[in-house]
Design a protein around this motif. Structure first.
Motif, PDB file in Angstrom:
ATOM      1  N   ILE A 239       0.830  -1.212   0.000  1.00 58.52           N
ATOM      2  CA  ILE A 239       0.000   0.000   0.000  1.00 58.52           C
ATOM      3  C   ILE A 239       0.860   1.255   0.000  1.00 58.52           C
ATOM      4  O   ILE A 239       0.645   2.166  -0.800  1.00 58.52           O
ATOM      5  CB  ILE A 239      -0.974  -0.002   1.192  1.00 58.52           C
ATOM      6  N   THR A 240       1.849   1.334   0.887  1.00 56.92           N
ATOM      7  CA  THR A 240       2.708   2.526   0.930  1.00 56.92           C
ATOM      8  C   THR A 240       4.181   2.212   0.734  1.00 56.92           C
ATOM      9  O   THR A 240       4.982   3.141   0.587  1.00 56.92           O
ATOM     10  CB  THR A 240       2.552   3.268   2.278  1.00 56.92           C
ATOM     11  N   ASP A 241       4.582   0.947   0.730  1.00 58.18           N
ATOM     12  CA  ASP A 241       6.012   0.628   0.681  1.00 58.18           C
ATOM     13  C   ASP A 241       6.680   1.096  -0.609  1.00 58.18           C
ATOM     14  O   ASP A 241       7.872   1.405  -0.619  1.00 58.18           O
ATOM     15  CB  ASP A 241       6.249  -0.866   0.892  1.00 58.18           C
ATOM     16  N   TYR A 242       5.930   1.195  -1.697  1.00 56.89           N
ATOM     17  CA  TYR A 242       6.529   1.630  -2.962  1.00 56.89           C
ATOM     18  C   TYR A 242       6.996   3.081  -2.915  1.00 56.89           C
ATOM     19  O   TYR A 242       7.777   3.524  -3.773  1.00 56.89           O
ATOM     20  CB  TYR A 242       5.521   1.451  -4.103  1.00 56.89           C
ATOM     21  N   GLU A 243       6.550   3.844  -1.911  1.00 53.00           N
ATOM     22  CA  GLU A 243       6.898   5.264  -1.807  1.00 53.00           C
ATOM     23  C   GLU A 243       8.138   5.521  -0.962  1.00 53.00           C
ATOM     24  O   GLU A 243       8.539   6.674  -0.792  1.00 53.00           O
ATOM     25  CB  GLU A 243       5.735   6.041  -1.182  1.00 53.00           C
ATOM     26  N   LEU A 244       8.739   4.497  -0.415  1.00 52.30           N
ATOM     27  CA  LEU A 244       9.825   4.650   0.557  1.00 52.30           C
ATOM     28  C   LEU A 244      10.915   5.605   0.066  1.00 52.30           C
ATOM     29  O   LEU A 244      11.257   6.590   0.743  1.00 52.30           O
ATOM     30  CB  LEU A 244      10.418   3.275   0.868  1.00 52.30           C
ATOM     31  N   GLU A 245      11.457   5.354  -1.118  1.00 50.85           N
ATOM     32  CA  GLU A 245      12.551   6.174  -1.637  1.00 50.85           C
ATOM     33  C   GLU A 245      12.101   7.603  -1.937  1.00 50.85           C
ATOM     34  O   GLU A 245      12.832   8.565  -1.679  1.00 50.85           O
ATOM     35  CB  GLU A 245      13.133   5.538  -2.905  1.00 50.85           C
ATOM     36  N   HIS A 246      10.904   7.748  -2.464  1.00 48.24           N
ATOM     37  CA  HIS A 246      10.416   9.082  -2.818  1.00 48.24           C
ATOM     38  C   HIS A 246      10.190   9.933  -1.576  1.00 48.24           C
ATOM     39  O   HIS A 246      10.491  11.129  -1.571  1.00 48.24           O
ATOM     40  CB  HIS A 246       9.115   8.974  -3.621  1.00 48.24           C
ATOM     41  N   ILE A 247       9.676   9.320  -0.512  1.00 55.17           N
ATOM     42  CA  ILE A 247       9.486  10.073   0.735  1.00 55.17           C
ATOM     43  C   ILE A 247      10.828  10.555   1.273  1.00 55.17           C
ATOM     44  O   ILE A 247      10.960  11.710   1.714  1.00 55.17           O
ATOM     45  CB  ILE A 247       8.764   9.216   1.792  1.00 55.17           C
ATOM     46  N   LEU A 248      11.844   9.705   1.226  1.00 58.30           N
ATOM     47  CA  LEU A 248      13.165  10.106   1.700  1.00 58.30           C
ATOM     48  C   LEU A 248      13.740  11.233   0.847  1.00 58.30           C
ATOM     49  O   LEU A 248      14.358  12.174   1.369  1.00 58.30           O
ATOM     50  CB  LEU A 248      14.104   8.904   1.693  1.00 58.30           C
TER      51      LEU A 248
END
Length: 358
Positions: A239-248
């Motif tokens: 659900i949200t794990d694909y955003e990890l790098e973008h959030i950082l």
């Protein structure tokens, strides 16, 4: 399966089997019923009850938490985050960890006075006080109650260190207090950013500020000289794990100096509430999400309560998440250790007798 309610996280009020709480429907009163639209679920209104505790500082001996004391100005949280590990605490009031947790709140207006009293006690040993460890101190009702503001004022007056974790941009309201404290090494702020997708954010954290407002808060805090970090907590697989790098990447652009993450935790009544939420909002992937969570929690269970391991994912999925985070954190310069706040500047609050001679 529960029913989706506008601006709320939980789909219903689930029973607490640990405390014998009977399951109930949160139907509200006649005003709520009148507000029902086209026969749908009633619009639930938030109520606030004054709580008068005898003490305000909560102590813990958990070996995997970097502080031994905390303050929660409020009980319950209107942000309505479906994954919130604090939900089960509402059962102590014979209330549901479901919709009750996010609609039936408790405020502690005596918190600043109780804090002053605690700091003035002979033999008090200064150590960092953490805020936002259970429920968000800057949730919407802080706008009117200003209890968190009052606590910060006491700590600023006494040069007492604090750390704050929040997912609200309302924290910038207190920059006038936090910036001078930070200049002395007494304050830092952790801003939680779970998703940058507003559609996901409004579902998983229905009454929390928009992700962009949180990143703007990070920038304003950093520009004011306040050490600010970004917490990606929790990371929800599929659900949200694909955003990890973008959030950082966005956290670094906004001025954050470090970051952390925690895989989703589902203790006690949170697990069935989360499952109902998945079935309601993400039925296409609900089974895959839970299978992955169970794989990260040792297999065959929704949660791992063990110290240290509860904050980390296990197995292939857990290791993959850690590697992705560490690679991206290094890339964006967010792999620095969080500096400790100072404790050597503390001075007890002035007593009434001393104030007579000011």
């Amino acid at each position: 399966m529960g029913e989706s309610r506008p601006s709320r996280g939980a789909t219903h009020n689930r029973e607490s089997t640990r405390f014998g709480l009977a399951e109930r429907e949160a139907d509200g009163d006649w005003l709520d019923a009148r507000e029902a639209i086209d026969g749908g679920a009633p619009k639930l209104r938030t109520t606030v009850t004054v709580e008068k505790p005898k003490t305000i500082i909560t102590h813990n001996k958990s070996p995997d938490i970097p502080f031994d004391r905390s303050i929660n100005p409020y009980r319950g949280c209107e942000h309505g985050c479906i994954y919130c590990f604090a939900r089960p605490t509402h059962a102590y009031h014979d209330l549901s960890p479901g919709l009750d947790f996010e609609t039936r709140l408790f405020a502690k207006p005596d918190a600043p006075a109780l804090l002053r009293e605690a700091l003035a006690k002979p033999g008090y040993v200064c150590a960092n006080i953490a805020f936002g460890t259970n429920t968000d101190p800057y949730q919407p009702i802080e706008r009117e109650w200003r209890i968190m503001r009052g606590c910060v004022e006491v700590l600023a007056e006494t040069d007492h260190p604090l750390t704050i974790t929040t997912k609200s941009d309302r924290v910038v309201r207190d920059i006038d207090l936090l910036a001078p404290m930070a200049a002395k090494g007494l304050a830092s702020v952790m801003v939680s950013v779970t998703s940058l997708d507003p559609r996901i954010a409004m579902t998983v954290e229905p009454r929390a500020p928009h992700p962009e407002r949180r990143l703007t808060a990070v920038r304003r805090l950093a520009d004011a000289g306040i050490p600010v970090f970004v917490s990606i907590a929790p990371v929800i697989p599929m659900i949200t794990d694909y955003e990890l790098e973008h959030i950082l990447e966005r956290a670094a652009e906004s001025g954050a100096s470090a970051a952390s993450f925690i895989p989703v935790r589902l203790p006690h009544e949170v697990a069935p509430l989360f499952r109902d939420w998945l079935d309601t909002h993400f039925p296409d992937r609900a089974a895959k999400v839970m299978a992955t969570i169970q794989a990260m929690r040792g297999g065959g269970r929704d949660n791992d309560p063990g110290f240290f391991s509860r904050m980390r994912g296990q197995g292939v999925w857990g290791e993959l998440m850690r590697k992705r985070f560490h690679i991206a954190a290094r890339r964006y310069g967010l792999d620095k250790p969080v500096p400790r706040v100072r404790t050597d500047l503390f001075r007890p609050p002035r007593g009434a007798q001393g104030e007579l001679f000011d």
